[in-house]
Design a protein around this motif. Structure first.
Motif, PDB file in Angstrom:
ATOM      1  N   TRP A  55     -10.631  40.725  36.177  1.00 51.98           N
ATOM      2  CA  TRP A  55      -9.458  40.238  36.910  1.00 51.98           C
ATOM      3  C   TRP A  55      -9.815  40.161  38.387  1.00 51.98           C
ATOM      4  CZ3 TRP A  55      -4.909  38.926  34.430  1.00 51.98           C
ATOM      5  CH2 TRP A  55      -4.772  39.353  33.097  1.00 51.98           C
ATOM      6  N   LYS A  56      -9.645  38.981  38.983  1.00 54.10           N
ATOM      7  CA  LYS A  56      -9.954  38.850  40.395  1.00 54.10           C
ATOM      8  C   LYS A  56      -9.124  37.737  41.011  1.00 54.10           C
ATOM      9  CE  LYS A  56     -13.984  35.777  39.817  1.00 54.10           C
ATOM     10  NZ  LYS A  56     -15.429  35.638  40.104  1.00 54.10           N
ATOM     11  N   ILE A  57      -9.141  37.695  42.316  1.00 55.88           N
ATOM     12  CA  ILE A  57      -8.409  36.682  43.066  1.00 55.88           C
ATOM     13  C   ILE A  57      -9.247  35.418  43.163  1.00 55.88           C
ATOM     14  CG2 ILE A  57      -7.311  36.136  45.269  1.00 55.88           C
ATOM     15  CD1 ILE A  57      -5.946  38.377  43.637  1.00 55.88           C
ATOM     16  N   VAL A  58      -8.643  34.274  42.815  1.00 54.61           N
ATOM     17  CA  VAL A  58      -9.320  32.986  42.950  1.00 54.61           C
ATOM     18  C   VAL A  58      -8.432  32.048  43.755  1.00 54.61           C
ATOM     19  CG1 VAL A  58     -10.510  33.313  40.745  1.00 54.61           C
ATOM     20  CG2 VAL A  58      -8.393  31.982  40.812  1.00 54.61           C
ATOM     21  N   ALA A  59      -9.046  31.023  44.288  1.00 55.10           N
ATOM     22  CA  ALA A  59      -8.313  30.029  45.070  1.00 55.10           C
ATOM     23  C   ALA A  59      -7.797  28.927  44.149  1.00 55.10           C
ATOM     24  CB  ALA A  59      -9.206  29.437  46.143  1.00 55.10           C
ATOM     25  N   ASP A  60      -6.532  28.622  44.272  1.00 51.04           N
ATOM     26  CA  ASP A  60      -5.904  27.552  43.481  1.00 51.04           C
ATOM     27  C   ASP A  60      -5.550  26.393  44.405  1.00 51.04           C
ATOM     28  OD1 ASP A  60      -4.311  26.021  41.680  1.00 51.04           O
ATOM     29  OD2 ASP A  60      -2.532  27.032  42.456  1.00 51.04           O
ATOM     30  N   THR A  61      -5.971  25.196  44.031  1.00 53.51           N
ATOM     31  CA  THR A  61      -5.620  24.004  44.807  1.00 53.51           C
ATOM     32  C   THR A  61      -4.893  22.981  43.931  1.00 53.51           C
ATOM     33  OG1 THR A  61      -7.791  23.039  44.332  1.00 53.51           O
ATOM     34  CG2 THR A  61      -7.570  24.293  46.378  1.00 53.51           C
ATOM     35  N   THR A  62      -4.376  23.404  42.765  1.00 56.46           N
ATOM     36  CA  THR A  62      -3.774  22.464  41.822  1.00 56.46           C
ATOM     37  C   THR A  62      -2.524  21.798  42.381  1.00 56.46           C
ATOM     38  OG1 THR A  62      -2.517  24.250  40.749  1.00 56.46           O
ATOM     39  CG2 THR A  62      -4.679  23.703  39.848  1.00 56.46           C
ATOM     40  N   ALA A  63      -1.807  22.498  43.248  1.00 57.60           N
ATOM     41  CA  ALA A  63      -0.573  21.935  43.804  1.00 57.60           C
ATOM     42  C   ALA A  63      -0.819  21.190  45.109  1.00 57.60           C
ATOM     43  CB  ALA A  63       0.458  23.039  44.025  1.00 57.60           C
ATOM     44  N   GLY A  64      -2.077  21.059  45.491  1.00 60.79           N
ATOM     45  CA  GLY A  64      -2.395  20.360  46.726  1.00 60.79           C
ATOM     46  C   GLY A  64      -2.471  21.264  47.931  1.00 60.79           C
ATOM     47  N   ARG A  66      -3.788  25.016  49.158  1.00 64.00           N
ATOM     48  CA  ARG A  66      -4.628  26.155  48.778  1.00 64.00           C
ATOM     49  C   ARG A  66      -3.806  27.442  48.819  1.00 64.00           C
ATOM     50  NH1 ARG A  66     -10.204  27.488  48.953  1.00 64.00           N
ATOM     51  NH2 ARG A  66     -10.568  29.703  49.328  1.00 64.00           N
ATOM     52  N   ARG A  67      -3.902  28.221  47.751  1.00 67.40           N
ATOM     53  CA  ARG A  67      -3.287  29.536  47.716  1.00 67.40           C
ATOM     54  C   ARG A  67      -4.123  30.415  46.792  1.00 67.40           C
ATOM     55  NH1 ARG A  67       1.771  29.461  43.467  1.00 67.40           N
ATOM     56  NH2 ARG A  67       0.744  28.278  41.825  1.00 67.40           N
ATOM     57  N   ASN A  68      -3.886  31.703  46.851  1.00 70.07           N
ATOM     58  CA  ASN A  68      -4.584  32.637  45.992  1.00 70.07           C
ATOM     59  C   ASN A  68      -3.756  32.975  44.758  1.00 70.07           C
ATOM     60  OD1 ASN A  68      -6.749  32.781  47.717  1.00 70.07           O
ATOM     61  ND2 ASN A  68      -6.182  34.754  48.600  1.00 70.07           N
ATOM     62  N   VAL A  69      -4.433  33.147  43.622  1.00 67.80           N
ATOM     63  CA  VAL A  69      -3.781  33.539  42.384  1.00 67.80           C
ATOM     64  C   VAL A  69      -4.613  34.633  41.730  1.00 67.80           C
ATOM     65  CG1 VAL A  69      -2.709  31.275  42.033  1.00 67.80           C
ATOM     66  CG2 VAL A  69      -4.952  31.747  41.024  1.00 67.80           C
ATOM     67  N   LEU A  70      -3.999  35.356  40.807  1.00 64.75           N
ATOM     68  CA  LEU A  70      -4.702  36.374  40.031  1.00 64.75           C
ATOM     69  C   LEU A  70      -5.234  35.735  38.755  1.00 64.75           C
ATOM     70  CD1 LEU A  70      -5.490  39.338  39.470  1.00 64.75           C
ATOM     71  CD2 LEU A  70      -3.222  39.628  38.440  1.00 64.75           C
ATOM     72  N   ALA A  71      -6.518  35.949  38.452  1.00 63.74           N
ATOM     73  CA  ALA A  71      -7.134  35.288  37.309  1.00 63.74           C
ATOM     74  C   ALA A  71      -7.891  36.287  36.450  1.00 63.74           C
ATOM     75  CB  ALA A  71      -8.091  34.194  37.773  1.00 63.74           C
ATOM     76  N   GLN A  72      -7.830  36.068  35.122  1.00 63.47           N
ATOM     77  CA  GLN A  72      -8.734  36.756  34.193  1.00 63.47           C
ATOM     78  C   GLN A  72      -9.798  35.725  33.841  1.00 63.47           C
ATOM     79  OE1 GLN A  72     -11.112  38.451  31.872  1.00 63.47           O
ATOM     80  NE2 GLN A  72     -10.034  36.868  30.703  1.00 63.47           N
ATOM     81  N   VAL A  73     -11.060  36.020  34.188  1.00 69.30           N
ATOM     82  CA  VAL A  73     -12.098  34.985  34.140  1.00 69.30           C
ATOM     83  C   VAL A  73     -13.216  35.267  33.140  1.00 69.30           C
ATOM     84  CG1 VAL A  73     -11.640  34.298  36.527  1.00 69.30           C
ATOM     85  CG2 VAL A  73     -13.375  36.055  36.060  1.00 69.30           C
ATOM     86  N   ASP A  74     -13.178  36.394  32.432  1.00 67.71           N
ATOM     87  CA  ASP A  74     -14.216  36.722  31.457  1.00 67.71           C
ATOM     88  C   ASP A  74     -13.860  36.105  30.111  1.00 67.71           C
ATOM     89  OD1 ASP A  74     -15.857  37.921  29.499  1.00 67.71           O
ATOM     90  OD2 ASP A  74     -16.131  39.698  30.730  1.00 67.71           O
ATOM     91  N   ALA A  75     -14.695  35.187  29.627  1.00 69.06           N
ATOM     92  CA  ALA A  75     -14.399  34.421  28.413  1.00 69.06           C
ATOM     93  C   ALA A  75     -15.051  35.019  27.165  1.00 69.06           C
ATOM     94  CB  ALA A  75     -14.837  32.972  28.591  1.00 69.06           C
ATOM     95  N   ASP A  76     -15.056  36.340  27.047  1.00 65.74           N
ATOM     96  CA  ASP A  76     -15.542  36.998  25.831  1.00 65.74           C
ATOM     97  C   ASP A  76     -14.669  36.569  24.653  1.00 65.74           C
ATOM     98  OD1 ASP A  76     -16.223  38.691  23.752  1.00 65.74           O
ATOM     99  OD2 ASP A  76     -16.251  40.495  24.970  1.00 65.74           O
TER     100      ASP A  76
END
Length: 224
Positions: A55-64, A66-76
């Motif tokens: 779990w870590k903070i990633v940058a989201d630009t989907t809405a145009g 930039r903001r930070n979001v919380l992400a689960q990024v391990d694809a086990d």
């Protein structure tokens, strides 16, 4: 029936606390957290098998913007693997929780969930939306075993079918009052569940499954 949670008009980065009549709402956002790091004030764990999850903070630009979001990024891809991340300073039984979620990827699952009355990684309630299955299901996790719960007036149906868009922001919500839990997706009421397994207060947070890479934002927790 629960009304939509009231959100204060002022915000302070990681959290908002405001007395609204008889209720308090806190909205956990992540713009004050450093990209690539863990979210301050959250404790992460894993139910079941496989890797713990990242779990870590990633940058989201989907809405145009930039903001930070919380992400689960391990694809086990371990099937019975449920990474969970809860807010350590939340303890509530009656609670109205919502979160925005964005399914990024996953071949086994593309899941996003809310947990409440969380005691530990083996005991809590969870409602989750799945973008591969287009359904929303509410479970209890007791002693590490996950069991879906029957719907009020409908019985054991494995939750409810509902469109859960991939790579789009949606909002999942649960309102817990006593033994009744009412579930909403994108402001539409889907179903209610009644259960008495965990009556005590517990923590609240977010959850994924298997190889789901999922982003979360605006975790709103309203308590009476």
């Amino acid at each position: 029936m629960f009304s939509a949670p009231m959100i204060p008009t002022f915000a302070i980065a990681m959290g908002i606390a405001s007395s609204l009549a008889a209720a308090e709402t806190r909205v956990f956002m992540f713009d004050a957290d450093k990209e690539g790091q863990a979210a301050a004030g959250f404790k992460c764990a894993r139910t079941g098998n496989g890797r713990e999850g990242v779990w870590k903070i990633v940058a989201d630009t989907t809405a145009g913007n930039r903001r930070n979001v919380l992400a689960q990024v391990d694809a086990d891809p371990a099937q019975y693997r449920f990474p969970v991340c809860v807010r350590e300073d939340v303890s509530a039984a009656n609670v109205d929780i919502s979160v925005k979620f964005y399914p990024v990827s996953g071949e086994v699952d593309q899941a996003a969930g809310i947990v409440w009355r969380y005691k530990d990684a083996s005991n809590y309630y969870i409602v989750r939306a799945n973008a591969l299955e287009d359904n929303v299901v509410l479970y209890k996790v007791q002693n590490g075993k996950r069991s879906d719960l029957p719907l009020v007036g409908k019985g054991k149906t494995y939750g409810a079918k509902a469109p859960v868009p991939k790579k789009q922001w949606s909002t999942l919500r649960v309102a817990a009052a006593g033994n009744t839990f009412t579930v909403y997706l994108n402001d539409a009421k889907l179903f209610a569940v009644e259960d008495t397994t965990f009556p005590e207060p517990g923590a609240a947070g977010v959850w994924t499954k298997a190889d789901s890479v999922t982003w979360f934002s605006d975790l709103s927790v309203t308590t009476p």
